[in-house]
Write a protein that holds these residues in place. Structure first.
Motif, PDB file in Angstrom:
ATOM      1  N   GLY A 156      14.294  12.557  26.410  1.00 52.92           N
ATOM      2  CA  GLY A 156      13.567  12.789  25.168  1.00 52.92           C
ATOM      3  C   GLY A 156      13.577  11.517  24.342  1.00 52.92           C
ATOM      4  N   ASP A 158      12.763  10.043  20.413  1.00 50.83           N
ATOM      5  CA  ASP A 158      12.511  10.446  19.033  1.00 50.83           C
ATOM      6  C   ASP A 158      12.851   9.282  18.121  1.00 50.83           C
ATOM      7  OD1 ASP A 158      11.677  12.106  17.029  1.00 50.83           O
ATOM      8  OD2 ASP A 158      13.492  13.317  16.947  1.00 50.83           O
ATOM      9  N   ALA A 209       9.827  13.757  27.129  1.00 50.61           N
ATOM     10  CA  ALA A 209       9.407  14.553  25.976  1.00 50.61           C
ATOM     11  C   ALA A 209       9.360  13.670  24.737  1.00 50.61           C
ATOM     12  CB  ALA A 209      10.368  15.720  25.758  1.00 50.61           C
ATOM     13  N   ASP A 211       7.029  13.095  20.612  1.00 46.77           N
ATOM     14  CA  ASP A 211       5.940  13.450  19.727  1.00 46.77           C
ATOM     15  C   ASP A 211       4.723  12.600  20.088  1.00 46.77           C
ATOM     16  OD1 ASP A 211       7.669  15.162  18.487  1.00 46.77           O
ATOM     17  OD2 ASP A 211       8.120  13.811  16.828  1.00 46.77           O
ATOM     18  N   ASP A 234       5.777  17.721  22.427  1.00 45.52           N
ATOM     19  CA  ASP A 234       6.598  18.823  21.940  1.00 45.52           C
ATOM     20  C   ASP A 234       5.762  19.947  21.306  1.00 45.52           C
ATOM     21  OD1 ASP A 234       9.206  19.942  21.303  1.00 45.52           O
ATOM     22  OD2 ASP A 234       8.712  19.476  19.228  1.00 45.52           O
ATOM     23  N   LYS A 235       6.059  21.177  21.703  1.00 41.74           N
ATOM     24  CA  LYS A 235       5.365  22.349  21.177  1.00 41.74           C
ATOM     25  C   LYS A 235       5.479  22.438  19.659  1.00 41.74           C
ATOM     26  CE  LYS A 235       5.669  27.423  21.241  1.00 41.74           C
ATOM     27  NZ  LYS A 235       6.311  28.597  21.884  1.00 41.74           N
ATOM     28  N   HIS A 237       5.953  20.097  17.523  1.00 40.38           N
ATOM     29  CA  HIS A 237       5.174  19.049  16.875  1.00 40.38           C
ATOM     30  C   HIS A 237       3.720  19.496  16.760  1.00 40.38           C
ATOM     31  CE1 HIS A 237       4.340  14.991  15.592  1.00 40.38           C
ATOM     32  NE2 HIS A 237       3.438  14.828  16.551  1.00 40.38           N
ATOM     33  N   ALA A 356       3.839  19.916  29.017  1.00 44.92           N
ATOM     34  CA  ALA A 356       4.850  20.646  28.254  1.00 44.92           C
ATOM     35  C   ALA A 356       4.748  22.146  28.491  1.00 44.92           C
ATOM     36  CB  ALA A 356       4.706  20.331  26.762  1.00 44.92           C
ATOM     37  N   THR A 362      10.644  20.847  25.839  1.00 46.20           N
ATOM     38  CA  THR A 362      10.420  20.538  24.428  1.00 46.20           C
ATOM     39  C   THR A 362      11.295  19.349  24.054  1.00 46.20           C
ATOM     40  OG1 THR A 362      12.220  21.841  23.431  1.00 46.20           O
ATOM     41  CG2 THR A 362      10.196  23.035  24.031  1.00 46.20           C
ATOM     42  N   ASN A 363      11.087  18.844  22.867  1.00 44.44           N
ATOM     43  CA  ASN A 363      11.914  17.755  22.359  1.00 44.44           C
ATOM     44  C   ASN A 363      13.014  18.288  21.453  1.00 44.44           C
ATOM     45  OD1 ASN A 363      12.192  15.032  22.804  1.00 44.44           O
ATOM     46  ND2 ASN A 363      11.065  14.391  20.988  1.00 44.44           N
ATOM     47  N   ALA A 364      13.358  19.557  21.649  1.00 43.50           N
ATOM     48  CA  ALA A 364      14.320  20.194  20.752  1.00 43.50           C
ATOM     49  C   ALA A 364      15.684  19.514  20.793  1.00 43.50           C
ATOM     50  CB  ALA A 364      14.463  21.677  21.102  1.00 43.50           C
ATOM     51  N   GLU A 367      15.503  16.346  18.887  1.00 46.12           N
ATOM     52  CA  GLU A 367      15.496  16.681  17.465  1.00 46.12           C
ATOM     53  C   GLU A 367      16.887  17.101  16.999  1.00 46.12           C
ATOM     54  OE1 GLU A 367      13.186  16.404  15.284  1.00 46.12           O
ATOM     55  OE2 GLU A 367      11.330  16.122  16.429  1.00 46.12           O
TER      56      GLU A 367
END
Length: 409
Positions: A156, A158, A209, A211, A234-235, A237, A356, A362-364, A367
């Motif tokens: 991921g 971010d 993953a 944004d 990401d969902k 986002h 995705a 996801t990028n959870a 995050e």
């Protein structure tokens, strides 16, 4: 047991080192343990060749307290003269490099730093702030040097703020740890990390993953084989962009209704349009049901957003793409400019959205690391120095082996 023998065993001192004296000055300086070298078996620390002694240097280290009293180790440390490498100080078994703390004391500080800030640890143990910060930095350097080559299947990417509103660092992470921290959020922040990875690692990535940030996309496309099939947007986002679009429609419609007829139907409804229906109370849902069925532009925008969130359950790439293309046709004909703007953005990033959808990525987690990083920043009352900020992230979230070699954890 004699004091010298006691401390020899506690410290693990072995020939050619020996404890020569133990001074106890209470309640003054505390306990001072003197250690000396026999002068035998000297060798170059660079090449291990046998060497003659050159001279000695007196060095002093802070050690774990004896009961409640500070304890110091003092030694006359030999220097040797190697024909090939010149003059070097021989290493000591109780400390690393030029540290003024013993390895056991550094291990204690590392344990404390895991649960407290640098300032708190410094105050607690009566040390200078820079001394404790130095322990953290050495621990991170040690851990990064030991870290084995990592071949994650999913990463991921971010960004997180450093100091001011528009100062960022880029964070690359896996499911369980931070892999890389770089200044800024431009393409070069990611290019450097990709360039340092072996080709087989990049080829083995399943998903990246992120944004919809153009510099990250360009860097990934440039370095990762088949990147367009691996980038996953990401969902949450996407949901945020759609939620913001719904709110823009609501604000414009509310203003228009107020100006034209004084109608206040949309007053104080912002969070109803943004809230997930499953989280509404029965009373809120009953009220909202009337709103969403009304002849309102906001209701149409909400319906388009809600339908998009239902498109994340596809398992087939082909069906997912067709579902999103059908949604795009509806959104682009909506005559709602904020919705149309997001629809165009989604169309331009459709490959990553479809990836995705079908992978469920996801990028959870990234995050989540972002949240933890911001907590580190708040607890430390901010970081003035980017190097210390990076060190704190690696220390707490890098999954590193932080302890000195002389310490078994």
């Amino acid at each position: 047991m004699h004091d010298r023998e006691l401390y020899r065993q506690i410290l693990g001192i072995q020939a050619p080192w020996e404890v020569s004296e133990v001074e106890v000055d209470l309640p003054g300086t505390g306990v001072t343990v003197h250690i000396r070298h026999s002068g035998e078996g000297l060798s170059c620390p660079q090449c291990a060749a046998s060497c003659p002694g050159y001279d000695t240097r007196t060095r002093k280290w802070r050690h774990l307290d004896t009961c409640q009293y500070k304890t110091w180790l003092v030694a006359e440390v030999p220097r040797v003269e190697c024909q090939e490498h010149g003059v070097h100080q021989v290493p000591v078994p109780w400390a690393e490099g030029n540290s003024r703390l013993t390895a056991l004391f550094e291990a204690l500080l590392i344990d404390w730093l895991k649960v407290a800030t640098i300032s708190e640890v410094a105050n607690r143990l009566d040390l200078g702030w820079s001394v404790v910060a130095g322990v953290q930095e050495r621990a991170v350097r040690r851990g990064l040097a030991r870290r084995a080559q990592c071949f994650p299947e999913d990463i991921g990417i971010d960004e997180t703020s450093f100091q001011k509103q528009h100062e960022y660092v880029t964070v690359v992470s896996t499911e369980d740890r931070v892999l890389h921290v770089a200044d800024g959020r431009g393409r070069d922040a990611l290019d450097g990390w990709y360039a340092a990875q072996p080709p087989e690692m990049l080829a083995g990535l399943n998903t990246v993953a992120m944004d919809m940030w153009s510099p990250y996309i360009r860097s990934t496309v440039a370095h990762v084989p088949d990147a367009w099939m691996k980038i996953a947007f990401d969902k949450f986002h996407v949901a945020k962009h759609l939620g913001d679009a719904v709110d823009l429609v609501r604000r414009a419609e509310h203003k228009a209704l107020q100006s034209a007829t004084g109608d206040s139907v949309l007053t104080s409804t912002k969070y109803l349009w943004l809230q997930h229906p499953d989280r509404m109370t029965d009373r809120a849902w009953e009220y909202f049901a009337g709103l969403k069925s009304a002849n309102l532009k906001t209701a149409r925008a909400w319906a388009i957003k809600t339908h998009a969130m239902c498109l994340w359950d596809y398992k087939s790439r082909g069906w997912a793409r067709r579902g999103w293309q059908s949604w795009y046709s509806w959104a682009i004909r909506s005559q709602l400019e904020p919705i149309k703007k997001v629809a165009r953005m989604i169309k331009n990033h459709l490959d990553g959205i479809v990836t995705a959808v079908v992978t469920g990525v996801t990028n959870a987690r990234a995050e989540g690391f972002n949240t933890l990083i911001q907590k580190l920043k708040r607890d430390a009352r901010g970081f003035r120095n980017r190097d210390r900020f990076r060190a704190a992230i690696y220390f707490h979230l890098g999954g590193l082996d932080l302890y000195p070699d002389a310490v078994t954890k």
